[in-house]
Design an enzyme around this catalytic site. Structure first.
Site, PDB file in Angstrom:
ATOM      1  N   GLY A 105     -11.785 -23.252 -17.976  1.00 45.48           N
ATOM      2  CA  GLY A 105     -13.130 -23.392 -17.399  1.00 45.48           C
ATOM      3  C   GLY A 105     -13.585 -24.802 -17.083  1.00 45.48           C
ATOM      4  CG  ASP A 108     -16.219 -23.539 -19.691  1.00 48.73           C
ATOM      5  OD1 ASP A 108     -16.301 -23.592 -20.939  1.00 48.73           O
ATOM      6  OD2 ASP A 108     -15.596 -22.645 -19.096  1.00 48.73           O
ATOM      7  CG  ASP A 140     -21.758 -17.274 -25.341  1.00 47.80           C
ATOM      8  OD1 ASP A 140     -22.966 -17.199 -25.567  1.00 47.80           O
ATOM      9  OD2 ASP A 140     -21.070 -16.276 -25.031  1.00 47.80           O
ATOM     10  CE  LYS A 200     -23.838 -17.669 -22.332  1.00 43.73           C
ATOM     11  NZ  LYS A 200     -23.297 -16.478 -21.624  1.00 43.73           N
ATOM     12  CG  PHE A 254     -21.027 -13.396 -18.169  1.00 37.01           C
ATOM     13  CD1 PHE A 254     -20.394 -13.694 -19.362  1.00 37.01           C
ATOM     14  CD2 PHE A 254     -20.288 -13.432 -16.995  1.00 37.01           C
ATOM     15  CE1 PHE A 254     -19.043 -14.024 -19.386  1.00 37.01           C
ATOM     16  CE2 PHE A 254     -18.937 -13.755 -17.011  1.00 37.01           C
ATOM     17  CZ  PHE A 254     -18.319 -14.052 -18.205  1.00 37.01           C
ATOM     18  CB  VAL A 255     -23.279 -18.681 -16.064  1.00 43.89           C
ATOM     19  CG1 VAL A 255     -24.785 -18.619 -16.161  1.00 43.89           C
ATOM     20  CG2 VAL A 255     -22.672 -19.278 -17.320  1.00 43.89           C
ATOM     21  CG  ASP A 261     -13.071 -16.391 -16.277  1.00 42.45           C
ATOM     22  OD1 ASP A 261     -13.653 -17.072 -17.156  1.00 42.45           O
ATOM     23  OD2 ASP A 261     -12.385 -15.389 -16.539  1.00 42.45           O
ATOM     24  NE  ARG A 294     -10.506 -19.340 -14.374  1.00 47.05           N
ATOM     25  CZ  ARG A 294     -10.921 -19.309 -15.641  1.00 47.05           C
ATOM     26  NH1 ARG A 294     -11.918 -20.065 -16.031  1.00 47.05           N
ATOM     27  NH2 ARG A 294     -10.322 -18.529 -16.522  1.00 47.05           N
TER      28      ARG A 294
HETATM   29  P1  IMP Z   1     -17.792 -19.273 -27.387  1.00 52.80           P
HETATM   30  O1  IMP Z   1     -16.601 -19.321 -28.291  1.00 52.80           O
HETATM   31  O2  IMP Z   1     -18.501 -17.942 -27.504  1.00 52.80           O
HETATM   32  O3  IMP Z   1     -18.734 -20.439 -27.560  1.00 52.80           O
HETATM   33  O4  IMP Z   1     -17.277 -19.239 -25.894  1.00 52.80           O
HETATM   34  C1  IMP Z   1     -16.671 -20.288 -25.288  1.00 52.80           C
HETATM   35  C2  IMP Z   1     -15.847 -19.812 -24.100  1.00 52.80           C
HETATM   36  O5  IMP Z   1     -16.218 -18.499 -23.668  1.00 52.80           O
HETATM   37  C3  IMP Z   1     -16.128 -20.708 -22.910  1.00 52.80           C
HETATM   38  O6  IMP Z   1     -15.229 -21.784 -22.889  1.00 52.80           O
HETATM   39  C4  IMP Z   1     -15.929 -19.771 -21.746  1.00 52.80           C
HETATM   40  O7  IMP Z   1     -14.570 -19.754 -21.366  1.00 52.80           O
HETATM   41  C5  IMP Z   1     -16.304 -18.400 -22.272  1.00 52.80           C
HETATM   42  N1  IMP Z   1     -17.682 -18.035 -21.890  1.00 52.80           N
HETATM   43  C6  IMP Z   1     -18.770 -17.992 -22.692  1.00 52.80           C
HETATM   44  N2  IMP Z   1     -19.877 -17.641 -21.998  1.00 52.80           N
HETATM   45  C7  IMP Z   1     -19.477 -17.480 -20.719  1.00 52.80           C
HETATM   46  C8  IMP Z   1     -20.182 -17.144 -19.507  1.00 52.80           C
HETATM   47  O8  IMP Z   1     -21.409 -16.931 -19.457  1.00 52.80           O
HETATM   48  N3  IMP Z   1     -19.415 -17.100 -18.388  1.00 52.80           N
HETATM   49  C9  IMP Z   1     -18.065 -17.329 -18.381  1.00 52.80           C
HETATM   50  N4  IMP Z   1     -17.378 -17.648 -19.484  1.00 52.80           N
HETATM   51  C10 IMP Z   1     -18.077 -17.718 -20.644  1.00 52.80           C
END
Ligand code: IMP
Length: 174
Positions: A44, A100, A103, A131, A152-153, A159, A165
C-alpha cells in the site's frame, strides 16, 4: 465488486500533495544529522513513499518490507505475515516506517516488535492515514497525514481486493 465509477473522493490529489510536502519538510528537519532509513510497507505504501521521499530533501536510503494482514477481505484478520524482508540491516540506523494506513494497529504493533529486535538506533512511524475508530491496540505514531472517519478507503496505493491501487486520490464507496 467495486469499480472506480462507484467511488466518491475523500481526499483529492492536490490536498494529498500539499500535506505530503509539509510532512517531508518536517521529517527533513527532524532528521537533520541522522542516518535516515525509510522503510515502506508494501504494497500500500508505494505511491505515498514515492511522493514522500521526494518531499524529504535530504540524504536517506529506501527499503521495503512486505507485510500482509488482510486476504481479499476488508476487515482485519489480526494475522500478520512477512511476505518479503528488508534487503539491508538497520542496526544503528534511524528508521522511519512509512505506512499507508493504520486501522486496528495490529500490523504496526507486530512490525515495531520485529524491527526492534534488529537493533536500530531509533524507530518512528509515518502513516498517510489514521483511522482511530477501529484501534485495537496502542501504537506510537509520529507523523500522520490525515485522520479519517471509519470508511474503507481505496486508491493512492490502497486496494480493494488487490484492485484500484492506481487511483490517484483517496476514495471510498458511499
Ligand atoms: P491494521 O493492522 O488493521 O492497522 O491494518 C493495516 C493494513 O490494513 C494497512 O496497511 C492496509 O493494507 C490495510 N487496510 C486497513 N484499512 C484499510 C482501508 O480502509 N483500505 C484499504 N486497506 C486497508
Amino acid at each position: 465488486m467495486v469499480t472506480r465509477k462507484d467511488l466518491a473522493v475523500l481526499i483529492d490529489e492536490e490536498t494529498l500533495q500539499s500535506r505530503i510536502l509539509e510532512l517531508g519538510k518536517q521529517i527533513a528537519a527532524d532528521y537533520e544529522g541522522k542516518d535516515l532509513a525509510l522503510i515502506g510497507i508494501l504494497k500500500g505504501c508505494f505511491m505515498f513513499l514515492a511522493d514522500l521521499s521526494r518531499a524529504i530533501e535530504r540524504d536517506c536510503t529506501v527499503d521495503f518490507l512486505g507485510l500482509s494482514s488482510y486476504g481479499a477481505a476488508t476487515t482485519s484478520s489480526g494475522v500478520v505475515k512477512i511476505t518479503s524482508d528488508l534487503t539491508r540491516p538497520i542496526e544503528g540506523r534511524d528508521v522511519l516506517v512509512v505506512e499507508d494506513i493504520i486501522d486496528t494497529g495490529l500490523t504496526m504493533r507486530y512490525l515495531l516488535e520485529n524491527l526492534g529486535t534488529r537493533r536500530p538506533n531509533s524507530v518512528r512511524v509515518c502513516t498517510l492515514l489514521h483511522k482511530p475508530a477501529n484501534a485495537r491496540c496502542e501504537v506510537p505514531i509520529d507523523y500522520v497525514g490525515f485522520t479519517i472517519e471509519d470508511h474503507f478507503v481505496i486508491g493512492y496505493g490502497l486496494d480493494y481486493a488487490e484492485r484500484l491501487r492506481n487511483i490517484p486520490y483517496i476514495g471510498y464507496k458511499p
